[in-house]
Enzyme design. Structure first.
Site, short mmCIF file in Angstrom:
data_model
loop_
_atom_site.label_atom_id
_atom_site.label_comp_id
_atom_site.label_asym_id
_atom_site.label_seq_id
_atom_site.Cartn_x
_atom_site.Cartn_y
_atom_site.Cartn_z
N LYS A 81 0.44 -1.02 -0.08
CA LYS A 81 0.16 0.30 0.35
C LYS A 81 0.77 1.20 -0.20
O LYS A 81 1.77 0.67 0.91
CB LYS A 81 -0.91 -0.22 0.97
CG LYS A 81 -1.81 0.87 1.32
CD LYS A 81 -3.10 0.36 0.58
CE LYS A 81 -4.13 0.88 0.66
NZ LYS A 81 -5.80 0.98 -0.14
N GLY A 181 -24.76 3.30 2.01
CA GLY A 181 -23.60 3.76 1.26
C GLY A 181 -24.14 3.58 -0.42
O GLY A 181 -24.13 2.02 -0.95
N VAL A 185 -19.71 1.43 -5.41
CA VAL A 185 -19.45 -0.15 -4.91
C VAL A 185 -21.39 -0.03 -4.85
O VAL A 185 -22.68 -0.65 -5.27
CB VAL A 185 -18.48 -0.61 -4.09
CG1 VAL A 185 -19.51 -2.30 -3.67
CG2 VAL A 185 -17.67 -0.54 -4.79
P1 NAI Z 1 -17.65 5.29 -2.81
O1 NAI Z 1 -16.66 6.81 -2.22
O2 NAI Z 1 -17.66 5.54 -4.17
O3 NAI Z 1 -19.12 5.50 -2.45
C1 NAI Z 1 -19.24 5.30 -0.32
C2 NAI Z 1 -20.41 6.43 -0.50
O4 NAI Z 1 -20.36 5.98 1.59
C3 NAI Z 1 -20.72 7.63 -0.61
O5 NAI Z 1 -21.69 7.78 -1.81
C4 NAI Z 1 -20.34 8.29 0.18
O6 NAI Z 1 -21.36 9.48 0.94
C5 NAI Z 1 -21.41 7.12 1.41
N1 NAI Z 1 -21.40 7.38 2.84
C6 NAI Z 1 -20.21 8.42 3.49
N2 NAI Z 1 -20.95 8.45 4.85
C7 NAI Z 1 -21.69 7.11 4.89
C8 NAI Z 1 -23.02 7.28 5.93
N3 NAI Z 1 -22.65 7.71 7.26
N4 NAI Z 1 -23.65 6.72 5.61
C9 NAI Z 1 -24.38 5.90 4.49
N5 NAI Z 1 -23.16 6.73 3.30
C10 NAI Z 1 -22.13 7.15 3.73
O7 NAI Z 1 -16.96 4.19 -2.17
P2 NAI Z 1 -17.16 2.78 -3.33
O8 NAI Z 1 -15.97 2.75 -4.36
O9 NAI Z 1 -18.23 2.74 -3.52
O10 NAI Z 1 -16.45 2.28 -1.80
C11 NAI Z 1 -17.00 1.43 -1.05
C12 NAI Z 1 -16.30 0.92 0.25
O11 NAI Z 1 -16.42 -0.45 0.07
C13 NAI Z 1 -15.46 1.74 0.50
O12 NAI Z 1 -15.28 1.20 2.62
C14 NAI Z 1 -14.37 0.90 0.25
O13 NAI Z 1 -13.13 1.33 0.81
C15 NAI Z 1 -14.68 -0.69 -0.04
N6 NAI Z 1 -14.09 -1.24 -1.56
C16 NAI Z 1 -14.38 -0.84 -2.67
C17 NAI Z 1 -13.58 -1.76 -3.15
C18 NAI Z 1 -14.03 -0.05 -5.12
O14 NAI Z 1 -13.81 -1.62 -5.77
N7 NAI Z 1 -14.40 0.50 -5.05
C19 NAI Z 1 -12.97 -2.62 -3.63
C20 NAI Z 1 -12.71 -2.73 -1.99
C21 NAI Z 1 -13.28 -2.33 -1.00
#
Ligand code: NAI
Length: 347
Positions: A81, A181, A185
């Site tokens: 990382k 969220g 994803v």
């Molecule tokens: P993203 O940033 O596109 O979406 C996260 C969403 O969560 C945002 O829309 C944000 O507004 C929302 N959010 C933040 N705080 C919140 C709360 N208290 N309550 C409800 N919603 C809230 O991120 P993404 O890419 O969708 O990833 C989601 C999770 O999956 C993250 O934890 C990320 O680390 C994990 N992840 C993602 C991968 C990927 O391929 N994108 C791969 C492996 C893990």
């Protein structure tokens, strides 16, 4: 601060490189946890860390997590990382990315960079001007691009497996799923689940995102404080980490937790708390490996979406193996996953 080697998060990492460039104000740390299975792959995270201590802690923890994730995904990749200290909104310049590219190049391929929090496709292309050891690149150039659709696919298939193991159900028809969220994803997961017949409850702090996710899944929008306590079949955390904690556990009614968010358990003991409450926890890094699998298929240089999907479709088998062992030993699946991952990386 304890001496570096005595830090609780130091896990005999193979190397930790502190890289600086006065000209571009770069301050980065690149941690290679293990190269036992192959070059150490993991995302670059740009974040305005309050101090270098928290950046070090983060990079040590996240790189170990990548070793476990990559091993359990059956990839010939180790775990690493990089963290870039700074505010991605105000401190980012192409020159900063070139500096980071040089630092990655200096490691000679021991670390393979991909995208993580605070980084964009354009940043990865700027890094690629200085090194070939960077992935998650532009699909227009023949690379894999956005990994989140594959992450969502892996989570979806894992939910199908979890309901089979826990509820003896072969399909999602009529089951209720709460998705926390509605980002890259979460929204795609909502779409897939609803296509499979599930009833979706979704929340997000961003009104536009949650409205979009609800519209593509015929889902119901719920308050962010209510999502975790809903009387549903599956709770799918897809926002931030540490949401399974002392305060939230007594409110969880879902018999299954299966979602994409990294580091869902605030502490190891919370895995045991879930076992006591008969809640089946699907270990996050087993379930959310679709994104890194997508990246891994770029590494060979001949990316194919079909090959990635085939590999991702194996995630539920790995999960089943972990869940069944955990159930038979009456321990947390989180513990079983860690044990299996450690064996795979020779620790
Ligand atoms: P993203 O940033 O596109 O979406 C996260 C969403 O969560 C945002 O829309 C944000 O507004 C929302 N959010 C933040 N705080 C919140 C709360 N208290 N309550 C409800 N919603 C809230 O991120 P993404 O890419 O969708 O990833 C989601 C999770 O999956 C993250 O934890 C990320 O680390 C994990 N992840 C993602 C991968 C990927 O391929 N994108 C791969 C492996 C893990």
């Amino acid at each position: 601060m304890p001496s570096f080697f005595e830090q609780p998060d130091f896990d005999e990492h193979e190397s930790v490189t502190f890289a600086t460039d006065r000209r571009t104000k770069m301050r980065a740390i690149i941690a290679v946890h293990s190269t036992h299975l192959g070059p150490a792959a993991g995302g670059v995270r740009m974040f305005p860390y309050a101090d270098s201590e928290s950046a070090i802690k983060d990079v040590l923890r996240l790189s170990r997590g990548m070793s476990y994730k990559n091993a359990m995904a059956g990839l010939k990749l180790g775990g690493g990382k990089a963290v870039l200290i700074g505010n991605p909104r105000t401190d980012k310049t192409p020159e900063l990315m070139y500096s980071l590219g040089n630092a990655i190049e200096n490691l000679g391929g021991k670390y393979l960079a991909a995208e993580d929090v605070g980084m964009t496709l354009a940043d990865m292309e700027n890094i690629a001007k200085k090194t070939n050891h960077v992935f998650g690149r532009d699909p227009k150039l023949g690379f894999g691009g956005e990994p989140s659709p594959m992450t969502a696919l892996g989570v979806f298939l894992s939910i199908e497996k979890a309901i089979e193991v826990k509820l003896g159900r072969k399909d999602l028809n009529g089951l209720k799923v709460a998705v926390q969220g509605a980002g890259a994803v979460g929204a795609d997961l909502c779409r897939r689940l609803s296509q499979a017949g599930a009833k979706i409850f979704v929340c997000d702090t961003d009104k536009g995102r949650v409205a979009h996710a609800a519209s593509i899944s015929n889902g119901e929008i719920v308050d962010i404080d209510e999502i975790i306590g809903l009387d549903v079949d599956v709770f799918a955390p897809c926002a931030m980490g540490a949401i399974i904690n002392d305060a939230s556990i007594p409110n969880i009614k879902a018999p299954i937790i299966c979602g994409a968010a990294n580091n869902q358990l605030a502490e190891e003991k919370h895995g045991g708390e879930l076992v006591k409450r008969d809640i089946l926890y699907c270990p996050d890094y087993v379930v959310n490996a679709g994104g890194i699998i997508n990246v891994a298929y770029e590494v060979g240089g001949n990316y194919s979406k079909e090959a990635v999907e085939k590999h991702v479709s194996n995630i539920p088998n790995t999960l089943e193996n972990v869940l069944k062992e955990a159930i038979s030993r009456n321990v947390s699946p989180a513990i079983v996953a860690d044990e299996q991952a450690k064996r795979l990386i020779g620790r």
